[in-house]
Design a protein around this motif. Sequence first.
Motif, PDB file in Angstrom:
ATOM      1  N   ARG A  94      23.228 -10.015   5.113  1.00  0.00           N
ATOM      2  CA  ARG A  94      22.349  -9.700   6.240  1.00  0.00           C
ATOM      3  C   ARG A  94      21.025  -9.176   5.709  1.00  0.00           C
ATOM      4  O   ARG A  94      20.978  -8.436   4.719  1.00  0.00           O
ATOM      5  CB  ARG A  94      22.988  -8.669   7.156  1.00  0.00           C
ATOM      6  CG  ARG A  94      24.268  -9.142   7.820  1.00  0.00           C
ATOM      7  CD  ARG A  94      24.803  -8.103   8.790  1.00  0.00           C
ATOM      8  NE  ARG A  94      23.869  -7.879   9.890  1.00  0.00           N
ATOM      9  CZ  ARG A  94      24.086  -7.023  10.888  1.00  0.00           C
ATOM     10  NH1 ARG A  94      25.207  -6.304  10.907  1.00  0.00           N
ATOM     11  NH2 ARG A  94      23.194  -6.880  11.841  1.00  0.00           N
ATOM     12  N   THR A  95      19.949  -9.564   6.364  1.00  0.00           N
ATOM     13  CA  THR A  95      18.637  -9.081   5.959  1.00  0.00           C
ATOM     14  C   THR A  95      18.077  -8.180   7.058  1.00  0.00           C
ATOM     15  O   THR A  95      18.319  -8.407   8.243  1.00  0.00           O
ATOM     16  CB  THR A  95      17.662 -10.249   5.717  1.00  0.00           C
ATOM     17  OG1 THR A  95      17.588 -11.043   6.914  1.00  0.00           O
ATOM     18  CG2 THR A  95      18.142 -11.112   4.575  1.00  0.00           C
ATOM     19  N   SER A  96      17.316  -7.192   6.652  1.00  0.00           N
ATOM     20  CA  SER A  96      16.731  -6.275   7.620  1.00  0.00           C
ATOM     21  C   SER A  96      15.432  -6.852   8.172  1.00  0.00           C
ATOM     22  O   SER A  96      14.817  -7.750   7.570  1.00  0.00           O
ATOM     23  CB  SER A  96      16.458  -4.912   6.979  1.00  0.00           C
ATOM     24  OG  SER A  96      15.364  -5.006   6.085  1.00  0.00           O
ATOM     25  N   ILE A  97      14.987  -6.308   9.286  1.00  0.00           N
ATOM     26  CA  ILE A  97      13.801  -6.822   9.945  1.00  0.00           C
ATOM     27  C   ILE A  97      12.534  -6.526   9.153  1.00  0.00           C
ATOM     28  O   ILE A  97      11.495  -7.178   9.346  1.00  0.00           O
ATOM     29  CB  ILE A  97      13.697  -6.238  11.369  1.00  0.00           C
ATOM     30  CG1 ILE A  97      12.703  -7.047  12.214  1.00  0.00           C
ATOM     31  CG2 ILE A  97      13.317  -4.772  11.322  1.00  0.00           C
ATOM     32  CD1 ILE A  97      12.713  -6.681  13.670  1.00  0.00           C
ATOM     33  N   ILE A  98      12.600  -5.566   8.240  1.00  0.00           N
ATOM     34  CA  ILE A  98      11.394  -5.216   7.486  1.00  0.00           C
ATOM     35  C   ILE A  98      11.275  -5.990   6.174  1.00  0.00           C
ATOM     36  O   ILE A  98      10.244  -5.908   5.513  1.00  0.00           O
ATOM     37  CB  ILE A  98      11.321  -3.707   7.212  1.00  0.00           C
ATOM     38  CG1 ILE A  98      12.471  -3.267   6.297  1.00  0.00           C
ATOM     39  CG2 ILE A  98      11.307  -2.918   8.508  1.00  0.00           C
ATOM     40  CD1 ILE A  98      12.341  -1.840   5.818  1.00  0.00           C
ATOM     41  N   GLU A  99      12.312  -6.730   5.801  1.00  0.00           N
ATOM     42  CA  GLU A  99      12.249  -7.466   4.538  1.00  0.00           C
ATOM     43  C   GLU A  99      11.120  -8.494   4.499  1.00  0.00           C
ATOM     44  O   GLU A  99      10.458  -8.641   3.465  1.00  0.00           O
ATOM     45  CB  GLU A  99      13.595  -8.116   4.232  1.00  0.00           C
ATOM     46  CG  GLU A  99      14.629  -7.125   3.733  1.00  0.00           C
ATOM     47  CD  GLU A  99      15.864  -7.795   3.163  1.00  0.00           C
ATOM     48  OE1 GLU A  99      15.716  -8.776   2.411  1.00  0.00           O
ATOM     49  OE2 GLU A  99      16.970  -7.344   3.476  1.00  0.00           O
ATOM     50  N   PRO A 100      10.871  -9.253   5.577  1.00  0.00           N
ATOM     51  CA  PRO A 100       9.715 -10.158   5.523  1.00  0.00           C
ATOM     52  C   PRO A 100       8.390  -9.432   5.302  1.00  0.00           C
ATOM     53  O   PRO A 100       7.506  -9.945   4.604  1.00  0.00           O
ATOM     54  CB  PRO A 100       9.750 -10.845   6.901  1.00  0.00           C
ATOM     55  CG  PRO A 100      11.180 -10.773   7.312  1.00  0.00           C
ATOM     56  CD  PRO A 100      11.668  -9.453   6.792  1.00  0.00           C
TER      57      PRO A 100
ATOM     58  N   SER B 135       9.962 -17.584   4.865  1.00  0.00           N
ATOM     59  CA  SER B 135       9.545 -18.293   6.067  1.00  0.00           C
ATOM     60  C   SER B 135       9.188 -17.320   7.191  1.00  0.00           C
ATOM     61  O   SER B 135       8.198 -17.497   7.911  1.00  0.00           O
ATOM     62  CB  SER B 135      10.653 -19.237   6.520  1.00  0.00           C
ATOM     63  OG  SER B 135      10.297 -19.907   7.710  1.00  0.00           O
ATOM     64  N   ALA B 136       9.979 -16.250   7.342  1.00  0.00           N
ATOM     65  CA  ALA B 136       9.712 -15.270   8.389  1.00  0.00           C
ATOM     66  C   ALA B 136       8.395 -14.546   8.135  1.00  0.00           C
ATOM     67  O   ALA B 136       7.601 -14.344   9.062  1.00  0.00           O
ATOM     68  CB  ALA B 136      10.863 -14.272   8.474  1.00  0.00           C
ATOM     69  N   ALA B 137       8.158 -14.158   6.890  1.00  0.00           N
ATOM     70  CA  ALA B 137       6.914 -13.460   6.559  1.00  0.00           C
ATOM     71  C   ALA B 137       5.713 -14.358   6.796  1.00  0.00           C
ATOM     72  O   ALA B 137       4.704 -13.947   7.391  1.00  0.00           O
ATOM     73  CB  ALA B 137       6.966 -12.999   5.103  1.00  0.00           C
ATOM     74  N   TYR B 138       5.821 -15.585   6.351  1.00  0.00           N
ATOM     75  CA  TYR B 138       4.733 -16.562   6.489  1.00  0.00           C
ATOM     76  C   TYR B 138       4.430 -16.841   7.962  1.00  0.00           C
ATOM     77  O   TYR B 138       3.275 -16.839   8.390  1.00  0.00           O
ATOM     78  CB  TYR B 138       5.160 -17.828   5.748  1.00  0.00           C
ATOM     79  CG  TYR B 138       4.387 -19.074   6.043  1.00  0.00           C
ATOM     80  CD1 TYR B 138       3.105 -19.251   5.546  1.00  0.00           C
ATOM     81  CD2 TYR B 138       4.961 -20.110   6.784  1.00  0.00           C
ATOM     82  CE1 TYR B 138       2.407 -20.419   5.797  1.00  0.00           C
ATOM     83  CE2 TYR B 138       4.270 -21.278   7.032  1.00  0.00           C
ATOM     84  CZ  TYR B 138       2.995 -21.424   6.540  1.00  0.00           C
ATOM     85  OH  TYR B 138       2.299 -22.580   6.779  1.00  0.00           O
TER      86      TYR B 138
END
Length: 246
Positions: A21-27, A158-161
Amino acid sequence: MTIALAATAFLLPASPPAPRRTSIIEPLKALRHRSLATVAVTALLYNFGFFTLLAFTPFPLAMSARQIGLIFFGWGIGLALTSVFAAPRLQRRFGTLPVVMTSLLLFAADLAVMGVYAHHRGVLAAGVIVAGLFLGVNNTLITEAVMGAAPVERGTASAAYSFVRFSGGAVAPWLAGKLGEEINIQLPFYVGAFAVLLAVGVLASGWKPLSHLRVPTAHSEAEPPPSPLLTPERAFGLKLVPTSTQ
């Protein structure tokens, strides 16, 4: 959309669940990587020009919905053809970064011409269709570039971009409408062209951290051959020290 849903459900292989699972702040943390941030900001500025074209051009065209639809149908055909057929070939021949920079420069020139001739419907219609050719190449290669721009998972990259780039898409239609309504119909195209030129400059600033994207995929084990396409040296007079492609 129903056909797309059916094709996705029945023709694509099932993807495995994410390993963690990834956190919402990782991007957001991923944007600390300069290479990823460079591509993301480049996309933000290029999307500003793209959404100016998409959202504002129908107003100075002042045609029927069917006529405008046919013009953008031509734009979509051009985009589809270059994204599928031209982009991979250009990437293999010249490398991702030179091709993206060249397509952005040509798109900026296209927007500038549309600004000069904003009162001529024929020029605007042709400009929309021609833009599809450049955008098809750019959409394919810049999306692929971001996936390998930083040592993070593809989903995180992809989310960060996407978080950064769609800021340009959100602001451009509103600003273009205000400028066109309150000043003149030429200014939105000029502002869009300027934003895309800034995108070229931002991407040029990442010439070293994105060095792996400069190598033609057909010559991945060798130094890239001299490219006739746009490079920071040609565009801005920069003298760059060659870096290893490993």
